[in-house]
Scaffold this motif. Structure first.
Motif, PDB file in Angstrom:
ATOM      1  N   PHE A  33       0.485  -1.219  -0.121  1.00 51.42           N
ATOM      2  CA  PHE A  33      -0.174   0.119   0.327  1.00 51.42           C
ATOM      3  C   PHE A  33       0.907   1.035   0.130  1.00 51.42           C
ATOM      4  CE2 PHE A  33      -4.116  -2.146   1.512  1.00 51.42           C
ATOM      5  CZ  PHE A  33      -3.453  -3.205   1.581  1.00 51.42           C
ATOM      6  N   TYR A  35       0.367   5.495   0.903  1.00 57.64           N
ATOM      7  CA  TYR A  35      -0.265   6.393   1.361  1.00 57.64           C
ATOM      8  C   TYR A  35       1.040   7.813   1.574  1.00 57.64           C
ATOM      9  CZ  TYR A  35      -2.931   2.797   4.003  1.00 57.64           C
ATOM     10  OH  TYR A  35      -3.896   1.563   3.622  1.00 57.64           O
ATOM     11  N   PHE A  45      -4.772   7.593   1.778  1.00 57.11           N
ATOM     12  CA  PHE A  45      -4.365   6.644   0.433  1.00 57.11           C
ATOM     13  C   PHE A  45      -4.390   6.533  -0.622  1.00 57.11           C
ATOM     14  CE2 PHE A  45      -5.008   1.965  -1.212  1.00 57.11           C
ATOM     15  CZ  PHE A  45      -5.752   2.267  -2.629  1.00 57.11           C
ATOM     16  N   GLY A  98      -5.803 -10.248   2.538  1.00 54.30           N
ATOM     17  CA  GLY A  98      -7.137  -9.687   3.745  1.00 54.30           C
ATOM     18  C   GLY A  98      -7.246  -9.034   3.904  1.00 54.30           C
ATOM     19  N   GLN A  99      -7.336  -8.684   5.358  1.00 48.80           N
ATOM     20  CA  GLN A  99      -7.062  -7.628   6.329  1.00 48.80           C
ATOM     21  C   GLN A  99      -6.304  -8.552   7.543  1.00 48.80           C
ATOM     22  OE1 GLN A  99     -10.958  -7.676   7.782  1.00 48.80           O
ATOM     23  NE2 GLN A  99     -12.303  -7.603   5.688  1.00 48.80           N
ATOM     24  N   GLN A 102      -1.031  -4.328   8.422  1.00 48.59           N
ATOM     25  CA  GLN A 102      -0.519  -3.328   7.257  1.00 48.59           C
ATOM     26  C   GLN A 102       0.471  -3.043   8.291  1.00 48.59           C
ATOM     27  OE1 GLN A 102      -2.545  -0.398   4.811  1.00 48.59           O
ATOM     28  NE2 GLN A 102      -4.820  -1.714   4.658  1.00 48.59           N
TER      29      GLN A 102
ATOM     30  N   SER B  31     -15.211  -3.332   8.055  1.00 50.78           N
ATOM     31  CA  SER B  31     -15.271  -4.831   9.053  1.00 50.78           C
ATOM     32  C   SER B  31     -13.321  -4.752  10.210  1.00 50.78           C
ATOM     33  CB  SER B  31     -15.377  -5.786   8.445  1.00 50.78           C
ATOM     34  OG  SER B  31     -14.536  -6.143   7.040  1.00 50.78           O
ATOM     35  N   TYR B  32     -12.854  -3.544   9.718  1.00 49.68           N
ATOM     36  CA  TYR B  32     -11.508  -3.440  10.120  1.00 49.68           C
ATOM     37  C   TYR B  32     -11.281  -2.678  10.735  1.00 49.68           C
ATOM     38  CZ  TYR B  32      -6.636  -5.071  10.451  1.00 49.68           C
ATOM     39  OH  TYR B  32      -5.097  -4.580  10.924  1.00 49.68           O
ATOM     40  N   PHE B  46       1.962  -0.214  14.237  1.00 48.69           N
ATOM     41  CA  PHE B  46       0.928  -0.857  14.838  1.00 48.69           C
ATOM     42  C   PHE B  46       0.544  -1.235  16.006  1.00 48.69           C
ATOM     43  CE2 PHE B  46      -3.041  -3.846  14.292  1.00 48.69           C
ATOM     44  CZ  PHE B  46      -2.771  -4.333  15.479  1.00 48.69           C
ATOM     45  N   ARG B  51     -11.622  -6.734  14.715  1.00 54.94           N
ATOM     46  CA  ARG B  51     -12.532  -7.209  13.805  1.00 54.94           C
ATOM     47  C   ARG B  51     -14.044  -7.009  13.543  1.00 54.94           C
ATOM     48  NH1 ARG B  51      -7.595  -8.911  12.776  1.00 54.94           N
ATOM     49  NH2 ARG B  51      -6.983  -9.201  10.376  1.00 54.94           N
ATOM     50  N   ASN B  93     -11.342   0.063   7.518  1.00 56.91           N
ATOM     51  CA  ASN B  93     -11.101  -0.231   6.172  1.00 56.91           C
ATOM     52  C   ASN B  93     -12.112   0.163   5.407  1.00 56.91           C
ATOM     53  OD1 ASN B  93     -12.317  -2.658   7.212  1.00 56.91           O
ATOM     54  ND2 ASN B  93     -12.107  -4.180   5.968  1.00 56.91           N
ATOM     55  N   GLY B  96     -15.153  -2.308   3.206  1.00 54.27           N
ATOM     56  CA  GLY B  96     -14.693  -3.841   3.430  1.00 54.27           C
ATOM     57  C   GLY B  96     -13.724  -4.278   2.695  1.00 54.27           C
ATOM     58  N   ASN B  98      -9.285  -3.676   1.508  1.00 53.93           N
ATOM     59  CA  ASN B  98      -8.066  -3.240   2.423  1.00 53.93           C
ATOM     60  C   ASN B  98      -7.728  -2.044   2.408  1.00 53.93           C
ATOM     61  OD1 ASN B  98      -8.576  -6.194   0.721  1.00 53.93           O
ATOM     62  ND2 ASN B  98      -6.545  -6.746   2.483  1.00 53.93           N
ATOM     63  N   LYS B  99      -8.249  -1.086   1.746  1.00 51.53           N
ATOM     64  CA  LYS B  99      -7.288   0.097   1.967  1.00 51.53           C
ATOM     65  C   LYS B  99      -7.801   0.690   3.255  1.00 51.53           C
ATOM     66  CE  LYS B  99     -10.303   2.803  -1.079  1.00 51.53           C
ATOM     67  NZ  LYS B  99     -10.815   3.585  -1.742  1.00 51.53           N
ATOM     68  N   LEU B 100      -7.285   1.769   4.105  1.00 44.99           N
ATOM     69  CA  LEU B 100      -7.063   1.964   4.943  1.00 44.99           C
ATOM     70  C   LEU B 100      -7.890   3.886   4.996  1.00 44.99           C
ATOM     71  CD1 LEU B 100      -4.601   0.108   7.643  1.00 44.99           C
ATOM     72  CD2 LEU B 100      -7.299  -0.270   7.322  1.00 44.99           C
ATOM     73  N   PHE B 102      -8.408   7.331   7.725  1.00 45.88           N
ATOM     74  CA  PHE B 102      -7.858   7.567   8.878  1.00 45.88           C
ATOM     75  C   PHE B 102      -7.989   9.017   8.982  1.00 45.88           C
ATOM     76  CE2 PHE B 102      -3.707   4.539   9.883  1.00 45.88           C
ATOM     77  CZ  PHE B 102      -3.645   3.866   8.355  1.00 45.88           C
TER      78      PHE B 102
END
Lengths: 113, 112
Positions: A33, A35, A45, A98-99, A102, B31-32, B46, B51, B93, B96, B98-100, B102
Motif C-alpha cells: 500500500f 499512503y 490512501f 486479506g485484512q 498493515q 469490518s477491520y 501498529f 475485527r 477498512n 470492507g 483492504n485500504k484504510l 484514517f
C-alpha cells in the motif's frame, strides 16, 4: 526481519522535476500500500497492489502520479513534474493479504521547492 | 467512501490514569479497525486492532471496544506511562476492502 524499507528517506526536488520513491515490502507479504501524510490532509490512501497486480488506485492524482510493482520485492511511486503541493511524507505499508495488519515503513519525506 | 472521525484532537492525562480515544465511522461495510501510534519524527507503529466479529479486544494495557450499531470504536490505554505519549490514529477498512481510511489523530500527553 528488517521491516518495510523505503528509500530515499528524504528527497528535495525543484518544481517540475521528477521524483521516484522506492519501497521494499516485508518478505513474504503479498500486499503493498502507498499512503501520503500531510499536516493539512492527514493520512490519505493512494494505491494498493496484491501479488504485484494493481488493485485500487482510487487515491492517486491522475495526471502526474504512477505506481508500479515489477516484482514481489519492490514497488515504486513516481511523481512527474512535481509541484509544491506534492510535498508530504509518502508511506509504504505491506501486509500478508486479506485484512491482515498493515506494517508501515519509515516513509520518504518529499520536499518540492 | 468511508469517513473516520477521531473525536479528541488532544488528550492530557497523568501517569497511571486511563486514556480513552474515540472514533466513529460511516460505512456499515467496514469490518477491520486498527490503531496506530506515531512518535515524533517516526512512522506509524501498529498497536492493536479489532475485527467486526468481536466487540472487545485486549492486549496488555490496551483495550479496544467496538459498537457496530453506533459505528463507534475506542482505544482505552490503562495505567498510562510517559512513553505512551504520541499521536494515535484510528482507521477503518474502506467498504470492507483492504485500504484504510484514517482519523486525523489524537495527541496524547502523559505527564509524570
Amino acid at each position: 526481519n528488517a521491516g518495510v524499507i523505503q528509500t530515499p528517506r528524504h528527497k528535495v526536488t525543484g518544481k517540475g522535476q521528477e521524483a521516484t520513491l522506492w519501497c521494499e515490502p516485508i518478505s513474504g507479504h503479498s500486499a503493498v500500500f502507498w499512503y501520503r501524510q500531510t499536516i493539512v490532509q492527514g493520512l490519505e490512501f493512494l494505491t494498493y497492489f496484491r501479488n504485484q497486480a494493481p488493485i485500487d488506485d482510487s487515491g492517486m492524482p491522475k495526471e502526474r502520479f504512477s505506481a508500479q510493482m515489477p516484482n514481489q520485492s519492490h514497488s515504486t511511486l513516481k511523481i512527474q513534474s512535481t509541484q509544491p503541493q506534492d510535498s508530504a511524507v509518502y508511506l509504504c505499508a505491506s501486509s500478508g493479504g486479506g485484512q491482515d495488519t498493515q506494517y508501515f515503513g519509515p516513509g520518504t519525506r518529499l520536499l518540492v521547492l | 467512501g468511508e469517513k473516520v472521525e477521531q473525536h479528541e484532537s488532544t488528550l492530557s492525562v497523568r501517569e497511571g490514569d486511563s486514556a480513552v480515544i474515540n472514533c466513529t465511522y460511516t460505512d456499515t461495510a467496514s469490518s477491520y479497525f486498527p490503531w496506530y501510534k506515531q512518535e515524533a519524527g517516526k512512522s506509524l507503529h501498529f498497536v492493536i486492532d479489532i475485527r467486526s466479529n468481536v466487540d472487545r479486544k485486549q492486549s496488555q494495557r490496551l483495550i479496544v471496544l467496538l459498537d457496530k450499531k453506533a459505528k463507534r470504536f475506542s482505544l482505552h490505554i490503562t495505567a498510562t506511562q510517559p512513553e505512551d505519549s504520541a499521536i494515535y490514529f484510528c482507521a477503518a477498512n474502506d467498504s470492507g476492502y483492504n485500504k484504510l481510511t484514517f482519523g486525523k489523530g489524537t495527541v496524547l500527553l502523559v505527564s509524570p
